[in-house]
Design a protein around this motif. Structure first.
Motif, short mmCIF file in Angstrom:
data_model
loop_
_atom_site.label_atom_id
_atom_site.label_comp_id
_atom_site.label_asym_id
_atom_site.label_seq_id
_atom_site.Cartn_x
_atom_site.Cartn_y
_atom_site.Cartn_z
N HIS A 1 5.00 1.77 -2.26
CA HIS A 1 3.58 1.66 -1.92
C HIS A 1 3.03 3.07 -1.75
O HIS A 1 3.53 3.84 -0.93
N THR B 1 2.44 -0.87 -5.47
CA THR B 1 1.09 -1.11 -4.96
C THR B 1 0.42 0.22 -4.67
O THR B 1 1.07 1.18 -4.24
N SER C 1 3.52 -4.34 2.72
CA SER C 1 3.86 -4.23 1.31
C SER C 1 5.15 -4.96 0.98
O SER C 1 5.62 -4.92 -0.13
#
Length: 315
Positions: A144, A131, A25
């Motif tokens: 993330h 994300t 990430s």
């Protein structure tokens, strides 16, 4: 903005040595939990963008619904764009969200590498990026949010080994190449089953997280491999497709999926599928939205926020 994205892509190619080769990430590019961008609002209203890979998969429908519920509870606006598993369409959707000047952008990538240009475009527009479920391979990401897909893959592999008594022939149905979910679930599965005496992965083929492709790929595998004891699919849609192929040929093969969608859980309860790894998509969406609100307010958040997994078997 389209021109900008093309320029960003060209820049990425020229500066590949600097922008490539990151963690899943790429969280080391900024201080963990520290948003570096536009956390302002329009007319006092926080607006969160969600670029989802596809709403043709019930897992991501549940993820979106979890985010929508959290947005309603928090009193913020959620804008959702559906890529329908098309990377170009997702990049275009992200571009639209950037133009709308969302406070925070949540991305569930169709392709972890290809999405980097869009993440960098958001970075350039000072919009923090989170994300969700699948990581990006570059760009600055504040946080993330996902289950530990590697641990889930190993959980599935360990379960299969236990049920087979430590020996047998196994088929692996892979997800979409280039996604962190497919890579990590496959890695965890192979961590469990590789180098085990008497255990062979006789076929490992992609079926793109799709039920129809899971059916077709498994039909083809069964034609060439008559001695199969178990199947691990990187998601439930492929597992359910594979199960159709198995049942059509009257085979007795252990089928394990991943995601714990409603259809898969019912199949487990009916004694058809052996198990599925529950990833709790609604909780992922809810957690992502709650994290995005904190980022929009300038609060500190963790760089990685895991959502618990569990193995669902017949009670």
């Amino acid at each position: 903005m389209k021109k900008f994205l093309k320029m960003a892509l060209a820049s990425t190619m020229v500066l590949g040595v600097l922008a490539g080769c990151s963690t899943s990430s790429n969280l080391e590019n900024n201080t963990p939990g520290q948003s570096t961008g536009n956390t302002g609002t329009t007319d006092g209203k926080v607006t969160i963008g969600l670029a989802v890979s596809t709403l043709n998969n019930p897992f991501f429908v549940s993820l979106k619904e979890g985010a929508e519920k959290a947005a309603k509870d928090a009193g913020v606006e959620l804008l959702v764009v559906d890529a329908q598993d098309d990377t170009a369409k997702q990049i275009s959707g992200v571009e639209d969200l950037i133009q709308k000047k969302v406070s925070v952008l949540m991305i569930n990538p169709t392709d972890s590498a290809a999405i980097v240009t869009a993440v960098e475009a958001a970075n350039a527009a000072n919009i923090p990026v989170i994300t969700v479920d699948r990581a990006a391979e570059g760009g600055q990401v504040v946080s993330h949010i996902a289950s530990d897909n590697t641990a889930g893959g190993k959980m599935a592999g360990d379960f299969i080994l236990e049920k087979l008594g430590g020996k047998g022939n196994i088929v692996e149905l892979q997800g979409i190449a280039g996604t962190s979910a497919a890579r990590d679930r496959g890695q965890g599965f192979h961590d469990a089953v590789d180098n085990k005496e008497g255990v062979n992965v006789v076929a490992s083929q992609p079926a793109d997280f799709d039920r129809a492709k899971g059916l077709t790929v498994m039909e083809n595998i069964l034609q060439g491999n008559k001695d199969i004891q178990a199947i691990f699919a990187h998601n439930d849609e492929m597992a359910l497709g594979a199960l159709q192929a198995v049942e059509a040929q009257g085979k007795d093969i252990l089928v394990v999926g991943f995601d714990a969608t409603d259809d898969a859980v019912k199949s487990v309860e009916d004694g058809k599928m052996a198990a599925t790894v529950a990833q709790k998509p609604a909780a992922i969406g809810e957690t992502a939205l709650q994290t995005a609100v904190k980022v929009a307010k300038g609060e500190q958040v963790e760089s990685n926020i895991p959502v618990a997994l569990e193995l669902v078997t017949k009670k």
